[in-house]
Design a protein around this motif. Structure first.
Motif, PDB file in Angstrom:
ATOM      1  N   GLY A  61       0.863  -1.285   0.108  1.00  0.00           N
ATOM      2  CA  GLY A  61      -0.011   0.116   0.026  1.00  0.00           C
ATOM      3  C   GLY A  61       0.794   1.329  -0.113  1.00  0.00           C
ATOM      4  N   ILE A  62       0.432   2.374  -0.554  1.00  0.00           N
ATOM      5  CA  ILE A  62       0.966   3.839  -0.453  1.00  0.00           C
ATOM      6  C   ILE A  62      -0.047   4.509   0.095  1.00  0.00           C
ATOM      7  N   LEU A  63       0.367   5.398   1.026  1.00  0.00           N
ATOM      8  CA  LEU A  63      -0.530   6.459   1.739  1.00  0.00           C
ATOM      9  C   LEU A  63       0.073   7.673   1.635  1.00  0.00           C
ATOM     10  N   ILE A  64      -0.671   8.702   1.459  1.00  0.00           N
ATOM     11  CA  ILE A  64      -0.012  10.280   1.404  1.00  0.00           C
ATOM     12  C   ILE A  64      -1.064  11.104   1.976  1.00  0.00           C
ATOM     13  N   ILE A  81       0.377  -4.648   9.749  1.00  0.00           N
ATOM     14  CA  ILE A  81       0.935  -3.407   8.840  1.00  0.00           C
ATOM     15  C   ILE A  81       2.088  -2.901   9.442  1.00  0.00           C
ATOM     16  N   ARG A  82       3.260  -2.951   8.600  1.00  0.00           N
ATOM     17  CA  ARG A  82       4.229  -2.044   8.845  1.00  0.00           C
ATOM     18  C   ARG A  82       4.520  -1.266   7.903  1.00  0.00           C
ATOM     19  N   CYS A  83       4.136   0.246   8.241  1.00  0.00           N
ATOM     20  CA  CYS A  83       4.167   1.262   7.568  1.00  0.00           C
ATOM     21  C   CYS A  83       5.358   2.180   7.882  1.00  0.00           C
ATOM     22  N   ALA A  84       6.090   2.729   6.751  1.00  0.00           N
ATOM     23  CA  ALA A  84       7.151   3.804   6.922  1.00  0.00           C
ATOM     24  C   ALA A  84       7.066   4.979   6.346  1.00  0.00           C
ATOM     25  N   LEU A  85       7.020   6.129   6.922  1.00  0.00           N
ATOM     26  CA  LEU A  85       7.097   7.295   6.362  1.00  0.00           C
ATOM     27  C   LEU A  85       8.582   7.655   5.884  1.00  0.00           C
ATOM     28  N   VAL A  86       8.739   7.869   4.628  1.00  0.00           N
ATOM     29  CA  VAL A  86      10.010   8.036   3.959  1.00  0.00           C
ATOM     30  C   VAL A  86      10.089   9.318   3.117  1.00  0.00           C
ATOM     31  N   GLY A  87      11.399   9.860   3.182  1.00  0.00           N
ATOM     32  CA  GLY A  87      11.325  10.926   2.534  1.00  0.00           C
ATOM     33  C   GLY A  87      12.783  11.030   1.715  1.00  0.00           C
ATOM     34  N   ASP A  88      13.483  10.105   1.566  1.00  0.00           N
ATOM     35  CA  ASP A  88      14.551   9.826   0.720  1.00  0.00           C
ATOM     36  C   ASP A  88      14.537   8.331   0.031  1.00  0.00           C
ATOM     37  N   CYS A  89      15.435   8.261  -0.970  1.00  0.00           N
ATOM     38  CA  CYS A  89      15.401   6.970  -1.706  1.00  0.00           C
ATOM     39  C   CYS A  89      16.184   5.981  -0.944  1.00  0.00           C
ATOM     40  N   VAL A 103       3.511  -1.153   3.662  1.00  0.00           N
ATOM     41  CA  VAL A 103       3.089   0.270   3.203  1.00  0.00           C
ATOM     42  C   VAL A 103       3.900   1.557   3.488  1.00  0.00           C
ATOM     43  N   LEU A 104       4.030   2.245   2.511  1.00  0.00           N
ATOM     44  CA  LEU A 104       4.601   3.325   2.274  1.00  0.00           C
ATOM     45  C   LEU A 104       3.904   4.751   2.494  1.00  0.00           C
TER      46      LEU A 104
END
Length: 149
Positions: A61-64, A81-89, A103-104
């Protein structure tokens, strides 16, 4: 690969860009909302996407939302769910390799659309390494089971 995607009003324009990007790569997606920039609650979309991933109907999943913070917190309340907030590659790759995130989360008001698309590609293109990292995921699952009754 089947991807569930969702956003609140703050993430709506970026979600639409990501959807188009994934469709151009022939990746199957389902949009769980929202469908406009009218004010709404990010938790509703985090729950819908999270349930779709946990059920196995969708692979990831992708959440914004505006910052990605609220929507990631809400998603992580769902067992499995293991969701990570990411801001870089680099983090996008590491969170897949080491944490097997499913989930991203992205912050539309924090990162630009070009970087967001690069992050999505890096995250989707990276596999979980397993091994010693699986032991850590198992510990996370144990904590989750302890507190989720």
């Amino acid at each position: 690969m089947k991807i569930a995607i969702g956003s609140d009003h703050g993430g709506f324009p970026l979600k639409e860009m990501i959807k188009e990007h994934l469709q151009q790569k022939d990746i199957e997606i389902k949009d769980f909302g929202t469908d406009s920039e009218a004010s709404c609650n990010y938790a509703d979309f985090a729950e819908a996407v999270g349930e779709a991933v946990v059920s196995g109907t969708y692979d990831k999943g992708i959440l914004i939302c505006g910052t990605g913070i609220g929507i990631s917190i809400a998603a992580n309340k769902i067992p499995g769910i293991r969701c990570a907030l990411v801001g870089d590659c680099f983090s996008a790759k590491a969170t897949r390799q080491h944490n097997d995130t499913n989930v991203l989360a992205l912050g539309a008001r924090v990162i630009g659309s070009g970087l967001a698309l690069e992050i999505v590609d890096a995250w989707l293109g990276t596999e979980f390494e397993g091994g010693r990292h699986q032991l850590r995921i198992d510990k996370i699952t144990e904590i989750e089971k302890k507190y989720c009754r």
